[in-house]
Write a protein that holds these residues in place. Structure first.
Motif, PDB file in Angstrom:
ATOM      1  N   GLY A   1       5.784 -37.065  11.043  1.00 55.76           N
ATOM      2  CA  GLY A   1       5.762 -38.208  10.129  1.00 55.76           C
ATOM      3  C   GLY A   1       5.010 -37.898   8.848  1.00 55.76           C
ATOM      4  N   HIS A   2       4.169 -36.869   8.890  1.00 53.79           N
ATOM      5  CA  HIS A   2       3.398 -36.527   7.689  1.00 53.79           C
ATOM      6  C   HIS A   2       3.814 -35.179   7.113  1.00 53.79           C
ATOM      7  CE1 HIS A   2       1.365 -40.210   8.251  1.00 53.79           C
ATOM      8  NE2 HIS A   2       1.344 -39.914   9.540  1.00 53.79           N
TER       9      HIS A   2
ATOM     10  N   CYS B   1      -1.367 -42.188   4.963  1.00 52.32           N
ATOM     11  CA  CYS B   1      -2.327 -41.088   5.086  1.00 52.32           C
ATOM     12  C   CYS B   1      -2.917 -40.687   3.733  1.00 52.32           C
ATOM     13  CB  CYS B   1      -1.659 -39.882   5.736  1.00 52.32           C
ATOM     14  SG  CYS B   1      -0.535 -39.001   4.645  1.00 52.32           S
TER      15      CYS B   1
ATOM     16  N   CYS C   1       2.043 -42.717   1.241  1.00 52.48           N
ATOM     17  CA  CYS C   1       1.991 -42.866   2.700  1.00 52.48           C
ATOM     18  C   CYS C   1       0.626 -43.444   3.099  1.00 52.48           C
ATOM     19  CB  CYS C   1       2.202 -41.500   3.340  1.00 52.48           C
ATOM     20  SG  CYS C   1       2.175 -41.511   5.135  1.00 52.48           S
TER      21      CYS C   1
ATOM     22  N   CYS D   1       5.666 -38.548   2.443  1.00 55.40           N
ATOM     23  CA  CYS D   1       5.734 -38.174   3.854  1.00 55.40           C
ATOM     24  C   CYS D   1       6.997 -38.785   4.470  1.00 55.40           C
ATOM     25  CB  CYS D   1       4.543 -38.724   4.628  1.00 55.40           C
ATOM     26  SG  CYS D   1       2.982 -37.961   4.225  1.00 55.40           S
TER      27      CYS D   1
HETATM   28 ZN   LIG Z   1       1.548 -39.308   5.520  1.00 56.97          ZN
END
Ligand SMILES: [Zn+2]
Length: 320
Positions: free
Chosen positions: A164-165, A177, A175, A182
């Motif tokens: 997912g990243h 994160c 994202c 991502c």
């Molecule tokens: Zn991410």
């Protein structure tokens, strides 16, 4: 008969508790909303209560139970079963394994939920065993469980599978994160809903907006609108499909798996809208040598896939 295992799928919004056998028979299951406000103690109380109820209802005595297997959102340390600052659960450094062992008295294993799902798919999802299997989940987030040579691959410190990243567009959407573009910020259910809301802000997607309860569009409304031929929803799904193919082709090049199995809420809810023909499209994007091995399916285990993984885990690790 094979041993009884308590299976728990701990999710950000809902938790499933089941009892079953290591042979893959899920005897009973119950679902409840995960207590919110980042309170792990409340969630554990509820799990213990449901476990007791399920055992009583199914006439299973305590000494018949081998142990408890839990699939939970990461990051999780293995084998300690400590859930670190989980953005989805809002928990911070909670020793779930230790807590459940103390409360219940049985041995407990805690594994990343997507990894647990991959185990379920490997043992019970397919008619034959594919030694190199990738399970890709598309729901509020995106992740992968990796089976290599018949064993779960966790990586150096248990962090493998965070596809997912994987950045596929460095100038793309922000994202959770903190990075841009991502996979999760592009093809998760959450990302689809955000893309639809952006269209509304631009004065477009009026039909989608009209379907939304309380004014908030989710992936569900996008699916409904796409089935009715709404052009905005269909365009969003066409982009989703194109990006998914790109990501799957990348995974084929990295892992050269025997099979990629898709699951998760987005896949369950939208299979009819994007899945047909995807295997051929991915095959066309990969190296000729990889093409004959491209096999992509949707899991048959549905929303219980993590519970099946827990049953499998109970059999493999035996709770020694
Ligand atoms: Zn991410």
């Amino acid at each position: 008969m094979s041993p009884v295992v308590i299976a728990i799928d701990l999710g950000a919004t809902k938790t499933l508790v089941g009892v079953g056998r290591t042979s893959g028979d899920l005897l009973a299951r119950v679902q409840f909303p995960t207590p919110i406000q980042g309170s792990p103690e409340l969630a554990v109380n509820e799990m213990v209560l449901k476990i007791r109820q399920l055992l009583a209802e199914n006439n299973i005595a305590d000494d018949q139970v081998n142990g408890v297997a839990v699939g939970a959102p990461g990051p999780i340390s293995y084998p300690q079963g400590i859930i670190y600052d989980s953005p989805n659960l809002g928990w911070q450094k909670f020793a779930l394994r230790q807590e459940l062992e103390q409360r219940l008295g049985w041995p407990v294993v805690v594994e990343h939920d997507v990894a647990m799902a991959a185990l379920g798919e490997f043992h019970f999802g397919q008619m034959k065993r594919y030694p190199n299997l990738l399970y890709v989940t598309l729901s509020t987030g995106v992740g992968a469980g990796i089976i290599i040579n018949g064993e779960l691959y966790r990586g150096s410190i248990g962090g493998a599978g965070e596809i997912g990243h994987m950045v596929i567009d460095p100038h793309g959407r922000l994202c959770n994160c903190g990075r841009r573009g991502c996979t999760e910020a592009i093809i998760s259910g959450t990302a689809l809903a955000i893309q639809a809301r952006e269209l509304v802000e631009q004065g477009r997607a009026t039909y989608l907006q009209s379907l939304a309860k309380d004014g908030v569009i989710t992936a569900k409304e996008i699916a409904i609108a796409a089935r009715e031929g709404d052009s905005d929803a269909c365009r969003l799904l066409a982009q989703f499909r194109e990006n998914l193919q790109l990501i799957l082709a990348n995974l084929v090049h990295i892992f050269n798996p025997d099979i990629i199995v898709l699951g998760g809420g987005v896949v369950q809810g939208m299979r009819d809208l994007f899945f047909e023909g995807i295997e051929e499209e991915v095959r066309a994007q990969v190296f000729p040598m990889h093409r004959p091995g491209v096999k992509i399916e949707v899991t048959r285990l549905g929303g219980d896939i993590v519970l099946y993984g827990c049953l499998a885990a109970g059999g493999i690790w035996g709770f020694e």
